[in-house]
Design a protein around this motif. Structure first.
Motif, PDB file in Angstrom:
ATOM      1  N   SER A 154     -33.305 -89.474 -20.055  1.00 38.73           N
ATOM      2  CA  SER A 154     -31.953 -89.290 -20.565  1.00 38.73           C
ATOM      3  C   SER A 154     -30.931 -89.886 -19.600  1.00 38.73           C
ATOM      4  O   SER A 154     -31.100 -89.828 -18.381  1.00 38.73           O
ATOM      5  N   LYS A 200     -32.041 -96.335 -17.623  1.00 34.42           N
ATOM      6  CA  LYS A 200     -33.103 -95.698 -18.410  1.00 34.42           C
ATOM      7  C   LYS A 200     -34.275 -96.658 -18.669  1.00 34.42           C
ATOM      8  O   LYS A 200     -35.438 -96.300 -18.450  1.00 34.42           O
ATOM      9  N   THR A 203     -36.519 -92.983 -24.431  1.00 34.18           N
ATOM     10  CA  THR A 203     -35.227 -92.755 -23.780  1.00 34.18           C
ATOM     11  C   THR A 203     -34.221 -92.272 -24.816  1.00 34.18           C
ATOM     12  O   THR A 203     -34.414 -92.440 -26.022  1.00 34.18           O
ATOM     13  N   ALA A 236     -27.685 -89.451 -23.306  1.00 29.97           N
ATOM     14  CA  ALA A 236     -27.156 -88.094 -23.135  1.00 29.97           C
ATOM     15  C   ALA A 236     -26.747 -87.919 -21.679  1.00 29.97           C
ATOM     16  O   ALA A 236     -27.283 -88.569 -20.781  1.00 29.97           O
ATOM     17  N   ALA A 276     -29.522 -83.722 -24.091  1.00 28.00           N
ATOM     18  CA  ALA A 276     -30.564 -84.566 -24.673  1.00 28.00           C
ATOM     19  C   ALA A 276     -31.348 -83.802 -25.733  1.00 28.00           C
ATOM     20  O   ALA A 276     -31.649 -84.330 -26.809  1.00 28.00           O
ATOM     21  N   ILE A 286     -38.079 -83.882 -18.937  1.00 26.77           N
ATOM     22  CA  ILE A 286     -36.828 -84.622 -19.143  1.00 26.77           C
ATOM     23  C   ILE A 286     -36.371 -85.139 -17.780  1.00 26.77           C
ATOM     24  O   ILE A 286     -36.210 -84.357 -16.831  1.00 26.77           O
ATOM     25  N   GLN A 342     -33.336 -87.039 -15.982  1.00 33.62           N
ATOM     26  CA  GLN A 342     -31.933 -87.417 -16.149  1.00 33.62           C
ATOM     27  C   GLN A 342     -31.554 -88.465 -15.111  1.00 33.62           C
ATOM     28  O   GLN A 342     -31.739 -88.260 -13.911  1.00 33.62           O
TER      29      GLN A 342
END
Length: 449
Positions: A226, A233, A326, A329, A335, A366, A368
Motif C-alpha cells: 500500500s 510500490k 499493490t 492508500a 488499504a 500489508i 505500507q
C-alpha cells in the motif's frame, strides 16, 4: 545508402542566408522542422527495416548532415551539432524527450503542455529548458508512443495508458479534457533491476526488515503493498519477486505492463482498452479469471483498483498462496477499506462482517510505503492481519519507521524499529528452513537513519 533512389538532398534557399538561427528561436524551430520533413521524405523505409539500431543511427545522422549542408542557415558548431542530434531524436526517438529518457537519474518526465516539461530527480521536481514546437508537435510524439503498443488517442478517446519499449509507464490526456493542451506523464523504471541490497543502501529498508520480507515471500504469504502515487510500490513489488523460486510458474496481470520479474517461468498478461467502436475491452478482472485456468503457482496483480479485488481474494482463498498486489492508500487500515469498497463495486451483497472475514482470511501482510518530504521512499509500516474481533479486522504492526526531524539539508531523519510483536506467520518458517535472527523483533534494537 538508406535514402530513396533517384533522390538526394537538394539546396534550400529559404531566405535564411543572412538570418541567424539561434537555438530556441522561431527560425531554429522552422529549420529543424524543414530538415526533419526532408529527411523523412528521403528515407527508404524498406531499407530502414533491415538495419540494426547502431547502423541506422549512423545512416540517419549522415543523411541529416547532408540535408543541413544544403541549407543557408547561420549556425555555429555547437548549434549545428545540437540541431543534428535533435533531428535524429525526432526521426528515431521521442523528440525533446529523448535526452531526458536517456538520463538514468530521472524517474519521472512530466509534460505540462508543449512549452513546459518537468522532471523528477532524486524525489524532487525540476523545470527543464526543453520544449516542443507546439501542441501539434507534442501530439505527434504522443501518437508515436501509443501507436507502438496498439493504442490510440483522439477526441473520442482522449485518455490513454501505454508503455515505452523499456517498460516505462505512460499516461496521456488531450483536449477537450486537458484544457491548456496535451499532457504527457512518463514514469520511468531503472534499466538496472534493483535488489534488496539496493533498497538497504538507500535506507528505504533495514537488513532486518529485508530478512523478514524474504521469509514472507518464501513462505507464500499473501501480500498487499500500500502507498501513494510515486511511493515505490511497484519497485518494492519487483524486489519481492526476486525471492520467488525459479521452479514456480508466475502469472502477472497489469493495465500497462511494467513489472520486471527475474524468473524464467513468467507469463505476462495486459489489459486491452475498447476499440474505436467501444468494443473488445479486456479488463483485469477477465484476465484474473482466465489466469486461474492457466495453472499458476503465484498470481501478481500489478495494482488492484476495481471489481477484480473480489477475484483476487477468491484466488488467495482457494490455494493460490504467495500472491502479491499493490493498492493506492495512505495507511494499512485505509488499504483494507479500499479493498472492501472495491468488492462492493461488483454488486455482491455480502454482510459487512462476512466480507471483512473473507478479506482477513485472504490477506496476510500489508506493507505500507511512502515518499517522504525529502523525496526518499521508505517502508514506513509492516503489519500482519491476524483475524477478526467482532466486526473489525485485527492488525498488528511488526516494524515501523518513526520520523524524528529534518536536518539542515532538508533530509528526513528518523528510525526503523520493531514493535516487539512476534508475528504468527513466522511459526511456519522453521519447517521451511527459513532462519531468522533471534533479535529480529527486539524493540530495543533501533536503526537510526
Amino acid at each position: 545508402m538508406m535514402w530513396k533512389k533517384h533522390q538526394e538532398p537538394h539546396r534550400h534557399d529559404g531566405g535564411l542566408k543572412t538570418e541567424s538561427c539561434a537555438s530556441g528561436s522561431p527560425q531554429y524551430f522552422d529549420l529543424k522542422e524543414r530538415i526533419h520533413t526532408r529527411v523523412i521524405e528521403l528515407m527508404d523505409m524498406s531499407v530502414v527495416a533491415t538495419l540494426d539500431p547502431e547502423r541506422l543511427k549512423g545512416e540517419v545522422t549522415a543523411l541529416i548532415e547532408q540535408v543541413l549542408a544544403q541549407e543557408s542557415a547561420l549556425l555555429n558548431t555547437r548549434e549545428r551539432e545540437q540541431l543534428v542530434q535533435e533531428v535524429q531524436h525526432e526521426v528515431l526517438g521521442y523528440g525533446p524527450l529523448e535526452s531526458l529518457l536517456q538520463d538514468p537519474t530521472i524517474s519521472d518526465v512530466l509534460v505540462n503542455t508543449a512549452k513546459q516539461i518537468y522532471i523528477e530527480r532524486a524525489g524532487k521536481l525540476e523545470l527543464t529548458s526543453k520544449q516542443f514546437r507546439n501542441d501539434t508537435h507534442l501530439r505527434k510524439i504522443i501518437d508515436k508512443i501509443v501507436s507502438a503498443v496498439g493504442r490510440r488517442i483522439d477526441e473520442s478517446s482522449p485518455m490513454v495508458d501505454a508503455r515505452l519499449p523499456d517498460g516505462s509507464r505512460v499516461n496521456a490526456i488531450i483536449p477537450p479534457l486537458a484544457i491548456d493542451g496535451p499532457i504527457l506523464s512518463i514514469r520511468r523504471f531503472s534499466r538496472d533491476l534493483l535488489h534488496l541490497r539496493d533498497l538497504e543502501k538507500r535506507k528505504s529498508v533495514t537488513p532486518e526488515i529485508g530478512e523478514l520480507l524474504r521469509g514472507i515471500v518464501l513462505s507464500r504469504r499473501n501480500v498487499l503493498i500500500s502507498g501513494g502515487t510515486g511511493s515505490g510500490k511497484t519497485t518494492l513489488l519487483n524486489v519481492l519477486s526476486e525471492f520467488i523460486p525459479s521452479s514456480e510458474r508466475v502469472i502477472t496481470i497489469e493495465d500497462s505492463a511494467e513489472l520486471q520479474l527475474r524468473q524464467d517461468h513468467v507469463v505476462r498478461l495486459e489489459t486491452r482498452p475498447p476499440n474505436i467502436e467501444g468494443k473488445g475491452e479486456i479488463t483485469q478482472r477477465e484476465l484474473l479469471r482466465n489466469s486461474l485456468r492457466m495453472r499458476p503457482d503465484r498470481i501478481i496483480l500489478g495494482e488492484v483498483r476495481g471489481p477484480e479485488a473480489l477475484d483476487m481474494l477468491q484466488a488467495m482463498n482457494t490455494g493460490h498462496d504467495g500472491s502479491l498486489t499493490t493498492i493506492h492508500a495512505s495507511a494499512a487500515r485505509d488499504a483494507l477499506s479500499r479493498v472492501e469498497t472495491m468488492v462492493a463495486m461488483t454488486g455482491l451483497n455480502l454482510p459487512t462482517k462476512a466480507l471483512r472475514h473473507y478479506i482477513s482470511s485472504a490477506l496476510n501482510i500489508i506493507i505500507q510505503v511512502a515518499r517522504l518530504s525529502d523525496g526518499n521512499r521508505k517502508i514506513v509500516s509492516l503489519q500482519e492481519i491476524v483475524g477478526m474481533e467482532q466486526d473489525v479486522i485485527t492488525l498488528q504492526e511488526i516494524f515501523c519507521f518513526e520520523q524524528t526531524g529534518i536536518d539542515k539539508h532538508g533530509c528526513v531523519q528518523g528510525r526503523f524499529k520493531a514493535t516487539g510483536v512476534r508475528p504468527h506467520f513466522v511459526d511456519g518458517f522453521k519447517a521451511l528452513g527459513i532462519q531468522l535472527s533471534p533479535s529480529l523483533f527486539d524493540p530495543f534494537h533501533v536503526h537510526e537513519v
